[in-house]
Design a protein around this motif. Structure first.
Motif, PDB file in Angstrom:
ATOM      1  N   SER A  13       0.836  -1.217   0.000  1.00  0.00           N
ATOM      2  CA  SER A  13       0.000   0.000   0.000  1.00  0.00           C
ATOM      3  C   SER A  13       0.865   1.260   0.000  1.00  0.00           C
ATOM      4  N   VAL A  14       1.947   1.229   0.754  1.00  0.00           N
ATOM      5  CA  VAL A  14       2.845   2.395   0.810  1.00  0.00           C
ATOM      6  C   VAL A  14       3.476   2.631  -0.574  1.00  0.00           C
ATOM      7  N   ALA A  15       3.908   1.540  -1.216  1.00  0.00           N
ATOM      8  CA  ALA A  15       4.495   1.664  -2.557  1.00  0.00           C
ATOM      9  C   ALA A  15       3.468   2.232  -3.540  1.00  0.00           C
ATOM     10  N   ALA A  50       4.958   6.337 -17.227  1.00  0.00           N
ATOM     11  CA  ALA A  50       5.849   5.263 -16.797  1.00  0.00           C
ATOM     12  C   ALA A  50       5.322   4.522 -15.568  1.00  0.00           C
ATOM     13  N   TYR A  51       4.389   5.131 -14.839  1.00  0.00           N
ATOM     14  CA  TYR A  51       3.904   4.533 -13.591  1.00  0.00           C
ATOM     15  C   TYR A  51       2.703   3.596 -13.777  1.00  0.00           C
ATOM     16  N   SER A  52       2.009   3.702 -14.922  1.00  0.00           N
ATOM     17  CA  SER A  52       0.675   3.086 -15.022  1.00  0.00           C
ATOM     18  C   SER A  52       0.663   1.570 -14.798  1.00  0.00           C
ATOM     19  N   THR A  53       1.560   0.836 -15.442  1.00  0.00           N
ATOM     20  CA  THR A  53       1.532  -0.630 -15.276  1.00  0.00           C
ATOM     21  C   THR A  53       1.872  -1.022 -13.840  1.00  0.00           C
ATOM     22  N   ALA A  54       2.866  -0.338 -13.270  1.00  0.00           N
ATOM     23  CA  ALA A  54       3.237  -0.629 -11.872  1.00  0.00           C
ATOM     24  C   ALA A  54       2.055  -0.358 -10.947  1.00  0.00           C
ATOM     25  N   ILE A  55       1.325   0.723 -11.210  1.00  0.00           N
ATOM     26  CA  ILE A  55       0.179   1.062 -10.362  1.00  0.00           C
ATOM     27  C   ILE A  55      -0.920  -0.001 -10.483  1.00  0.00           C
ATOM     28  N   VAL A  56      -1.159  -0.471 -11.704  1.00  0.00           N
ATOM     29  CA  VAL A  56      -2.175  -1.522 -11.900  1.00  0.00           C
ATOM     30  C   VAL A  56      -1.799  -2.770 -11.105  1.00  0.00           C
ATOM     31  N   VAL A  57      -0.532  -3.173 -11.196  1.00  0.00           N
ATOM     32  CA  VAL A  57      -0.077  -4.384 -10.491  1.00  0.00           C
ATOM     33  C   VAL A  57      -0.178  -4.179  -8.970  1.00  0.00           C
TER      34      VAL A  57
END
Lengths: 154, 104
Positions: A13-15, A50-57
């Motif tokens: 959650s913090v990430a 650049a953040y979108s895929t990481a945010i989805v995961v």
């Protein structure tokens, strides 16, 4: 096992909180300042795509671990809140439940809106969905911490 | 972007379906956590209340997937992009209104 999973849920959650806050501020910037000097200008001057895929995961992992933890909440925390007549605490968690579900459901649209090359007709959608998800993540994080704090001495 | 149109339809329809699901209690299944069992109908003799949230989510995913598969491509192309963020905002407001019973 419960404590380990709760800790993992909190750490992810913090990430997620960091990533989505960064993206939300970056996407809201009207233009990228080439010579960013202030803290906020530097905070915003990243590539939000650049953040979108990481945010989805990260979002999916947080919700899935939360879903696994949920029966324990219903068995331990919720009865304690009811015994203490903390209706508002119960209420904010109910809202967290709905926001988690709606957020999870919005991930496909959010991910699609951030695909490269970025479609100009979806620029308002990108800003809107990013800020909606960011607000949900902040609400869920604060409520989660609040309930962990309340549950502690119970 | 047309390739991703179906994902957007999924999100839009599933969001609406989720709101209807919790409002009308259209839960695809119920999880009885005290007994660790899943039921498709309300179990009268269960030892505790069920969790409906998983079932609401399943209802929403099913409705979203069905809509994404069934809606013709030409209709998807006509979708107003702003609905993708305006509808969730309205649904979040609806959720807040629904849950205000806890604060009265």
């Amino acid at each position: 096992m419960f404590t380990a999973l709760l800790l993992f849920h909190g750490l992810v959650s913090v990430a997620l909180l960091g990533a989505i806050t960064h993206q939300a501020f970056a996407v809201a910037a009207k233009h990228v300042e080439t010579r960013a000097t202030s803290f906020m200008a530097r905070f915003r001057s990243t590539d939000p795509a650049a953040y979108s895929t990481a945010i989805v995961v990260l979002f999916a992992v947080v919700i899935l671990t939360g879903a696994v933890l949920y029966p324990s909440y219903r068995q331990v925390v919720r009865p304690a809140l009811q015994t203490l007549d903390l209706r508002a605490a119960n209420g904010v968690f109910e809202i967290k439940e709905h926001l988690s579900a709606i957020g999870l459901i919005l991930l496909p649209a959010y991910w699609a809106s951030w695909r490269q090359p970025l479609a100009p007709e979806y620029s308002a959608v990108r800003v809107g969905l990013t800020w909606i998800l960011a607000s949900m993540v902040w609400w869920n994080f604060i409520v989660g911490q609040l309930l962990v704090t309340i549950k502690g001495p119970v | 972007m047309k390739t991703y149109g179906r994902l957007m339809i999924f999100s839009l329809v599933a969001c609406i379906a989720y709101t209807l699901a919790y409002y009308f209690e259209w839960s695809l299944f119920q999880y009885y956590f005290a007994e660790n069992s899943i039921g498709f109908w309300e179990q009268a003799g269960a030892s505790g209340p069920p969790i409906l949230w998983y079932g609401w989510l399943a209802t929403a995913v099913l409705a979203g997937a069905a809509a994404a598969a069934a809606i013709p491509r030409r209709w998807i192309a006509r979708l107003l992009p702003d609905l993708l963020w305006l509808v969730p905002v309205v649904l979040i407001f609806a959720a807040l209104m629904y849950e205000r019973r806890w604060f009265m």
